[in-house]
Design an enzyme around this catalytic site. Structure first.
Site, PDB file in Angstrom:
ATOM      1  N   PRO A 195       0.789  -1.236   0.000  1.00 40.81           N
ATOM      2  CA  PRO A 195       0.000   0.000   0.000  1.00 40.81           C
ATOM      3  C   PRO A 195       0.818   1.282   0.000  1.00 40.81           C
ATOM      4  CG  PRO A 195       0.051  -0.941   2.194  1.00 40.81           C
ATOM      5  CD  PRO A 195       0.788  -1.909   1.317  1.00 40.81           C
ATOM      6  N   CYS A 196       1.490   1.535  -1.098  1.00 40.75           N
ATOM      7  CA  CYS A 196       2.273   2.770  -1.192  1.00 40.75           C
ATOM      8  C   CYS A 196       1.379   4.008  -1.169  1.00 40.75           C
ATOM      9  CB  CYS A 196       3.149   2.748  -2.441  1.00 40.75           C
ATOM     10  SG  CYS A 196       2.263   2.478  -3.983  1.00 40.75           S
TER      11      CYS A 196
END
Length: 363
Positions: A317-318
């Site tokens: 989850p950048c």
């Protein structure tokens, strides 16, 4: 906003009634035809299970739907800008053509002006729209094991190999070198925030990116090189599993994923990605936070580079990393998507299910 729409049953009743109150505020995508319309469209009404509702034209286009010819949902933008009207007409006449900026120039139009106009009205450039038009339906049909002739007819290609050639251009692989029995299988997945390309082997996910991400062609070429030319188009069991997990994520029912990942990066890059996966839904961190968690507080720029190198969106989850001042900062899928993802996860974290108006189980 996508998730501020009324519930799907309300919008479906408005569609049946051709209610003008939602004009410009809601659109319907018909999954059985791949077309999106105004709610006032005079065409025969689809079944409710074949309807997806959107708040804007860019969201319809990003999800892979093409504009209806009867109600012309693109018409307001076209009528206000002669260049848009000209190019939309040209694209309608030649949907399978590989358009270029030189073609735009030959029509007496300035490419930079056209880019700005299309981004302003549709959230994508004319060339991006043309590419999506070529890849949309054929990718889904062929990837799900459909006959080549079905993919050809649905996507409007001139030959049975037309779609394979279009995808090969995107992937940077010569058409004859696309594996027909691939070790790495590419499949097109539909989501409320637009189409995504997922590449898996039998056991792990190697790539998940939004189909309009500019860096996608380079990532596909790199993966094909690592796989020694075994990249191809196919839908396998892991794609089905991923589609189910994405459905639950976007519906706000689950924030985690269980798909095994293949991580292609240096030891430091993988360490950054591991920290990203520790960030729970509904929480954000800064690059400096990640650097400190790694015990390298001065490595903020290196963390940012590793964040940008992520090619497995959502699962790594950048999008949960923001600037130290609270700004969204860059995101390869577009800042509007980053904002939507943060909104979804905020609601999920607070126990509020998201109504994404999707057909249950649709991939």
């Amino acid at each position: 906003m996508l998730f501020d729409l009324p519930p799907a049953p309300v919008l479906y009743e408005a569609l049946l009634a051709r209610d003008g109150a939602y004009e410009g505020r809601a659109y319907v995508g018909v999954t059985s035809t791949g077309i999106f319309c105004r709610l006032t469209c005079p065409a025969r009404k689809p079944k409710p299970e074949n309807c997806r509702f959107f708040a804007s034209v860019p969201e319809c286009l990003a999800a892979g739907f093409r504009a209806c010819k009867r109600c012309a949902p693109l018409a307001p933008a076209a009528e206000s800008d002669p260049a848009i009207r000209t190019l939309l007409g040209a694209l309608e006449q030649r949907p399978a053509y590989r358009w270029s900026e030189q073609d735009v120039e030959r029509m007496g139009l300035d490419p930079s002006t056209v880019r700005r106009a299309f981004r302003r009205h549709f959230g994508m450039t004319f060339l991006e729209m043309a590419r999506m038009e070529r890849l949309r339906a054929g990718f889904q049909t062929l990837g799900e094991g459909g006959r080549v002739i079905d993919a050809q007819l649905e996507a409007g290609f001139a030959s049975p190999e037309g779609f394979r050639e279009a995808f090969a251009r995107l992937a940077g692989v010569a058409p004859g070198k696309l594996s027909r029995v691939p070790l790495l299988a590419a499949h097109w997945l539909d989501t409320p925030l637009g189409a995504m390309v997922a590449i898996c082997d039998a056991e792990r996910l190697h790539l998940l990116e939004f189909a309009d991400r500019k860096g996608l062609p380079a990532e596909l070429r790199r993966l094909n090189g690592l796989a020694r030319g075994t990249l191809g188009i196919a839908r396998i069991a892991l794609h089905d599993r991923l589609a189910g997990e994405l459905d639950r994520y976007f519906a706000g029912r689950e924030g985690g994923f269980s798909i095994p990942l293949a991580l292609h990066g240096s030891a430091f890059t993988r360490a950054v990605w591991a920290e990203l996966m520790k960030i729970p839904p509904g929480v954000t961190r800064s690059y400096a936070d990640i650097a400190r968690a790694l015990g390298q507080p001065l490595a903020v720029r290196a963390v940012a580079r590793a964040n940008g190198a992520n090619q497995i969106a959502l699962l790594i989850p950048c999008h949960r990393v923001i600037g130290a001042d609270g700004s969204l900062t860059g995101y390869g899928g577009g800042l509007w998507r980053k904002q939507k993802l943060i909104e979804i996860e905020h609601r999920l974290a607070h126990g509020s299910a998201v109504d994404d108006n999707r057909t249950p189980g649709a991939a």
